[in-house]
Enzyme design. Structure first.
Site, short mmCIF file in Angstrom:
data_model
loop_
_atom_site.label_atom_id
_atom_site.label_comp_id
_atom_site.label_asym_id
_atom_site.label_seq_id
_atom_site.Cartn_x
_atom_site.Cartn_y
_atom_site.Cartn_z
CG ASP A 67 -0.27 -0.39 2.52
OD1 ASP A 67 0.97 -0.39 2.56
OD2 ASP A 67 -0.97 -0.70 3.49
CG ASN A 136 -8.95 -1.49 12.05
OD1 ASN A 136 -7.98 -2.10 11.60
ND2 ASN A 136 -9.43 -0.39 11.50
CG HIS A 138 -5.78 -2.05 8.89
ND1 HIS A 138 -5.95 -0.91 9.64
CD2 HIS A 138 -4.45 -2.16 8.70
CE1 HIS A 138 -4.79 -0.36 9.89
NE2 HIS A 138 -3.86 -1.10 9.34
CD GLU A 143 -8.81 1.06 7.84
OE1 GLU A 143 -8.83 0.17 8.71
OE2 GLU A 143 -8.19 2.13 7.99
C1 GLP Z 1 -0.40 0.39 8.64
C2 GLP Z 1 -0.11 -0.42 7.36
C3 GLP Z 1 -0.37 -1.89 7.58
C4 GLP Z 1 0.31 -2.35 8.85
C5 GLP Z 1 -0.32 -1.63 10.03
C6 GLP Z 1 0.22 -2.09 11.37
O1 GLP Z 1 -1.71 0.82 8.73
N1 GLP Z 1 -0.88 0.02 6.24
O2 GLP Z 1 0.10 -2.62 6.45
O3 GLP Z 1 0.18 -3.73 9.00
O4 GLP Z 1 -0.08 -0.26 9.85
O5 GLP Z 1 1.38 -1.38 11.64
P1 GLP Z 1 2.35 -1.66 12.83
O6 GLP Z 1 3.20 -2.80 12.42
O7 GLP Z 1 3.13 -0.38 12.96
O8 GLP Z 1 1.51 -1.93 14.03
#
Ligand code: GLP
Length: 235
Positions: A67, A136, A138, A143
């Site tokens: 993304d 959440n 995702h 989402e």
């Molecule tokens: C972001 C990214 C996700 C990632 C998530 C969790 O929203 N788009 O791909 O998995 O954060 O991030 P973290 O590893 O910092 O908790």
């Protein structure tokens, strides 16, 4: 599904880097699906160390990221392209032209999404897709919602994701409200999936892996994939 529990972020990162590195050794021209966020930083650091030590060669590896924020260019320190350059691409011998992310600055976002989906297909799909998970549920930026999005698509980020990701921005107002993300269908096309989750994700990991499969918990769809490894840090 294989679930591996570790008791530290360092151990989670060591195991994840081992699996990613093994993929590169098995198939030197593999397609790695990559993720951003805090979870993969340690694994990327270990891959960089192994590459510097001559144990891994990224010269034929291709990468596709999950993304990108809409409106942030590659020079923007908050963009995912910048993150990937800092944490991995500039630290291993990967060719810049073999690294791919959606272009969040494209003038025509639906066309950019179609281009990115076609690009992933043209590379033959990801051999191994690395995923983090949001609080959440995702994955990528898919989402919770009424259905599982199939392809790469633009998304409006939820308030909870904006709040969670604001820790990395000077002010919450600076967090983009939109992103481009692989769809759930795009993610499921990967031949193998590796999900990593830190100690703060215990509740959502439990709901995603053992609860009902529902688009309200996007990661729950991973229960349907035939080759998923989860590495979860419990402390
Ligand atoms: C972001 C990214 C996700 C990632 C998530 C969790 O929203 N788009 O791909 O998995 O954060 O991030 P973290 O590893 O910092 O908790």
């Amino acid at each position: 599904m294989r679930i591996i529990e570790t008791n530290s972020y360092a151990e989670m990162s060591r195991l994840a880097a081992g699996i990613l590195g093994a993929q590169v050794l098995l198939k030197p021209d593999c397609v790695l699906g990559l993720a951003t966020g805090s979870s993969p930083i340690g694994a990327y650091a270990r891959l960089a160390e192994d590459c510097a030590a001559g144990l891994l060669d990224f010269s034929q590896v291709r990468t596709v990221n999950l993304d990108e924020y809409v409106g942030l260019g590659p020079e923007d320190p908050q963009s995912y392209r910048y993150f990937m350059e800092q944490n991995l691409f500039s630290r291993v011998n990967i060719l810049p032209e073999n690294t791919h992310l959606p272009n969040g600055c494209a003038a025509d976002l639906p066309a950019e999404c179609a281009r990115y989906e076609a690009l992933i297909d043209s590379l033959g799909g990801a051999d191994l897709q690395l995923l983090g998970i949001g609080h959440n549920g995702h994955i990528g930026f898919n989402e919770p919602g009424p259905d599982f999005p199939r392809c790469v698509h633009p998304v409006a980020l939820t308030e909870s994701t904006i709040r969670a990701n604001s820790r990395l921005f000077p002010r919450i107002e600076d967090v983009p409200t939109q992103a481009l993300t692989m769809g759930i269908g795009t993610i499921l096309k990967a031949r193998r999936i590796l999900l990593i989750a830190g100690a703060d994700k215990g509740d959502i990991i439990h709901r995603a892996l053992f609860g009902p499969i529902t688009p309200q918990v996007p990661a729950s769809v991973l229960q349907l994939h035939p080759d998923v490894t989860v590495i979860r840090a419990t402390a």
